[in-house]
Design a protein around this motif. Structure first.
Motif, PDB file in Angstrom:
ATOM      1  N   PRO A 274     -23.483  56.125 -63.092  1.00 34.08           N
ATOM      2  CA  PRO A 274     -23.661  55.279 -61.908  1.00 34.08           C
ATOM      3  C   PRO A 274     -25.084  54.734 -61.802  1.00 34.08           C
ATOM      4  O   PRO A 274     -26.044  55.368 -62.248  1.00 34.08           O
ATOM      5  CB  PRO A 274     -23.341  56.235 -60.745  1.00 34.08           C
TER       6      PRO A 274
ATOM      7  N   ASN B   4     -26.830  54.609 -59.270  1.00 28.16           N
ATOM      8  CA  ASN B   4     -27.623  55.508 -58.437  1.00 28.16           C
ATOM      9  C   ASN B   4     -28.453  56.484 -59.274  1.00 28.16           C
ATOM     10  O   ASN B   4     -29.530  56.922 -58.861  1.00 28.16           O
ATOM     11  CB  ASN B   4     -26.699  56.284 -57.502  1.00 28.16           C
ATOM     12  N   ASP B   5     -27.939  56.834 -60.481  1.00 34.76           N
ATOM     13  CA  ASP B   5     -28.681  57.729 -61.381  1.00 34.76           C
ATOM     14  C   ASP B   5     -29.648  56.969 -62.283  1.00 34.76           C
ATOM     15  O   ASP B   5     -30.583  57.559 -62.840  1.00 34.76           O
ATOM     16  CB  ASP B   5     -27.697  58.524 -62.253  1.00 34.76           C
TER      17      ASP B   5
ATOM     18  N   ARG C  95     -24.564  50.922 -55.828  1.00 35.27           N
ATOM     19  CA  ARG C  95     -25.128  52.172 -56.336  1.00 35.27           C
ATOM     20  C   ARG C  95     -24.091  53.014 -57.086  1.00 35.27           C
ATOM     21  O   ARG C  95     -24.454  53.778 -57.990  1.00 35.27           O
ATOM     22  CB  ARG C  95     -25.732  52.985 -55.196  1.00 35.27           C
ATOM     23  N   GLN C  96     -22.801  52.920 -56.710  1.00 33.27           N
ATOM     24  CA  GLN C  96     -21.791  53.756 -57.348  1.00 33.27           C
ATOM     25  C   GLN C  96     -21.193  53.104 -58.600  1.00 33.27           C
ATOM     26  O   GLN C  96     -20.430  53.745 -59.327  1.00 33.27           O
ATOM     27  CB  GLN C  96     -20.670  54.065 -56.344  1.00 33.27           C
ATOM     28  N   ALA C  97     -21.541  51.838 -58.839  1.00 33.64           N
ATOM     29  CA  ALA C  97     -20.995  51.136 -60.006  1.00 33.64           C
ATOM     30  C   ALA C  97     -21.765  51.524 -61.251  1.00 33.64           C
ATOM     31  O   ALA C  97     -22.879  52.056 -61.197  1.00 33.64           O
ATOM     32  CB  ALA C  97     -21.066  49.628 -59.780  1.00 33.64           C
ATOM     33  N   SER C  98     -21.164  51.255 -62.413  1.00 34.88           N
ATOM     34  CA  SER C  98     -21.846  51.461 -63.690  1.00 34.88           C
ATOM     35  C   SER C  98     -22.101  50.103 -64.329  1.00 34.88           C
ATOM     36  O   SER C  98     -21.385  49.133 -64.067  1.00 34.88           O
ATOM     37  CB  SER C  98     -20.998  52.331 -64.619  1.00 34.88           C
TER      38      SER C  98
END
Length: 637
Positions: A21, A23-24, A58-61
């Motif tokens: 994600p 976010n990371d 943020r949760q997408a890749s």
């Protein structure tokens, strides 16, 4: 996946896992581009002339996004919003729109950082422009517009999303008659400029300041300006030379967005009063109208600023240490010899103004050294905070093993910015000590000039009382710096993030100016002699004798003043008081030539006595200088 990330100095290539994600990925990008507080940032695909740009969820890749890794550039923004950007100018009183784009911009960062993005969107080739704003321009192209300072964010300016941001080319604004400008200040100044490596001759020009632009004309009632300075891209400072009767303003370029801009303007006024009027009128238009002050500002505030490269060390400390490490390790008297006060003040003002600063290779090496001492001396709370002063001076350096443990405990408890700055400075001083045979700066010498700036008491009386202890602890820090900081980092792994070394010279330049050659606040820097060349007990005894002698001399001077005043008030029935002598019981020892045999009874006698005392002091000073010169010759042999 290989991605392109935009930073303040260009585009950086990073390798990330496109399956995790976003976010990371944000903390990884933030760490590499030097963005603090990554949790508040948004990852944005930067807009171009053909793309609006968009915020990445943020949760997408990355692999599931409409993202071209070979073309698109990613940026970290604080507050992305949509806005209409226009390329706009006026001719013959009528507004003209040359281009329009609806794109994402960061409302939370100063507008100057958005200039590269706007130049890509509007396909401008290094063309200088300033910003204006209006809620809507479609219905009335000649509607009132407000100038925006690029040093402030759109959010702070009160700009609303989906409104209009006008980019006004500066060259299009030169076609204004001098009489048509409603300026806040106007007058004649002598102008000189530095563009690339070319200096212009002095030119007398009529200057008019209006809405962030400083126009200049060759003569009154000219129909077009000879040029205009967009003050929002420059930092302002004063350059005063009273002896030469020169009173000038320096405008130093503070952004690299427009490579063809003039680097420095020097504007000379007739007198100091005129200079102050111009300074007050122009300062709010410059990039440093907000506080960029570095000297005398809390260390935590300085390192948390966006323009500061490190989270733990101020730019001014990094700049000075880096220059000295590369150019002055073997220079005799490093940190002991003073620099030109005017140069120190000039670099100091540059750092405080927010201008870009770098040290030329041929600069006096004493200048960065003096600047570093000045910065440390002016910190509101020293690197060893006032709250730790009692614990620090209670350490007895003679028992090194116990002293190192106690000092290590104190260092471990310091804030990260104090710890990082201390580590960089004392690691560098350890390198200086390694070249002591060449630079003649032993650990005791370095401790004498650096210690009082790092370990300070709240009042001068305590500073004088613990002067010897402060120097001894500073000397221990210099000699055992590796052991102290290594022990601290073994106990707290977070301290390892503070690096003692510095990176290569920053591409954007450094910051700074010179300092007075003083070893501490209010105390002249003591000359290096055999008294401070060795930490032996004999040397310590000589130090104590010297301090006792200074104390006695001050007491004798006070006694002479009291005696003189009392002698004037005596009556015939009461004999005059005798001055204290070396043979008096309980009196402090004084030299024979300092005994006052007769109290002055008239102003003329008192003036003659003062004259004789000054002459005797001058003779003694010359004798001391001759002895020190002789000592230096013997040491060299």
């Amino acid at each position: 996946m290989q991605i392109s990330v935009r930073t303040g100095e260009g585009v950086t290539q990073l390798t990330v896992d496109d399956k995790v994600p976003v976010n990371d990925i944000i903390p990884v990008i933030a760490k590499n581009v030097g963005h603090p507080e990554s949790g508040t940032k948004h990852l944005v695909v930067s807009p171009t002339s053909s793309k609006t740009g968009h915020v990445v969820a943020r949760q997408a890749s990355l692999e599931k996004l409409m993202f071209n890794s070979s073309e698109d550039v990613l940026e970290l923004w604080q507050h992305p919003e949509l806005i209409s950007v226009y390329l706009y100018f006026e001719e013959n009183g009528n507004g003209i729109i040359r281009d329009k784009k609806i794109v994402q911009l960061d409302f939370g960062t100063p507008l100057v950082y958005m200039i590269p993005t706007i130049m890509r969107v509007l396909q401008l080739d290094n063309e200088e422009f300033v910003f204006k704003y209006c809620p809507s321009i479609e219905g009335d192209i000649n509607c009132p517009k407000r100038w925006l300072h690029s040093g402030i964010s759109l959010e702070e300016h009160g700009v609303e999303k989906n409104s209009c941001l006008l980019c006004y080319p500066v060259q299009k604004m030169l076609k204004k008659p001098e009489s048509a400008i409603n300026g806040t200040i106007r007058g004649w100044l002598l102008k000189r400029s530095l563009k690339k490596d070319r200096k212009s001759a002095k030119q007398r020009r009529l200057f008019v300041f209006s809405e962030g632009l400083l126009y200049y004309y060759r003569k009154e009632r000219d129909l077009a300006a000879a040029g205009a300075i967009a003050l929002e891209y420059y930092a302002i400072s004063r350059r005063i030379q009273p002896k030469k009767k020169k009173y000038a303003l320096l405008l130093s370029l503070s952004t690299n967005c427009f490579p063809n801009l003039t680097r420095v303007f020097k504007l000379q006024a007739e007198n100091e009063a005129s200079l102050e009027n111009w300074y007050k009128a122009l300062e709010n238009g410059c990039i440093n109208h907000k506080s960029h002050r570095v000297f005398g500002v809390d260390l935590k505030k300085v390192v948390r600023r966006k323009e500061n490269q490190s989270k733990s060390v101020p730019n001014v400390v990094r700049d000075c240490v880096q220059f000295l490490r590369e150019n002055a390790l073997e220079k005799e008297g490093i940190f002991r010899l003073s620099a030109c006060t005017t140069d120190v003040d000039e670099y100091k003002e540059r750092y405080n103004s927010g201008a870009e600063v770098s040290f030329p290779g041929n600069i006096d090496h004493n200048l960065p050294a003096a600047l570093l001492k000045c910065y440390l001396r002016e910190l509101p709370d020293p690197l060893f905070p006032y709250s730790t002063f009692g614990a620090v001076v209670s350490i007895r350096p003679k028992d090194e093993e116990i002293a190192i443990k106690k000092l290590g405990t104190i260092i471990l408890g310091l804030p990260i910015e104090n710890y990082g700055t201390l580590k960089m400075i004392f690691s560098f001083l350890g390198e200086v000590l390694a070249h002591a045979d060449t630079n003649k700066m032993t650990a005791a010498n370095l401790a004498t000039v650096i210690g009082p700036n790092i370990i300070r008491a709240m009042n001068d009386a305590d500073g004088v009382q613990y002067f010897g202890v402060i120097n001894a602890i500073s000397e221990l820090l210099i000699r055992k710096n590796e052991q102290l900081f290594q022990t601290a980092e073994e106990k707290d792994m977070s301290k390892k993030l503070c690096r003692a070394s510095v990176s290569p010279l920053r591409g954007r330049g450094g910051r700074g100016y010179p300092v007075r050659g003083r070893g501490g606040r209010g105390r002249p820097m003591r000359p290096v002699s055999a008294r401070v060349m060795s930490p032996s007990p004999e040397v310590e005894k000589q130090k104590n004798d010297e301090l006792r002698s200074q104390f006695n001399r001050k007491n004798r001077q006070r006694g002479a003043k009291k005696f003189a005043s009392s002698a004037e008030l005596t009556t015939s029935s009461k004999p005059p008081l005798k001055p204290p002598t070396a043979q008096s019981e309980g009196s402090l020892p004084i030299t024979k030539d300092k005994v006052i045999d007769k109290a002055p009874s008239t102003v003329q006698e008192l003036q003659e006595m003062i004259k004789q005392e000054k002459h005797a002091r001058l003779t003694l000073t010359k004798q001391i200088e001759a002895l020190e010169q002789r000592l230096k010759q013997l040491e060299n042999k």
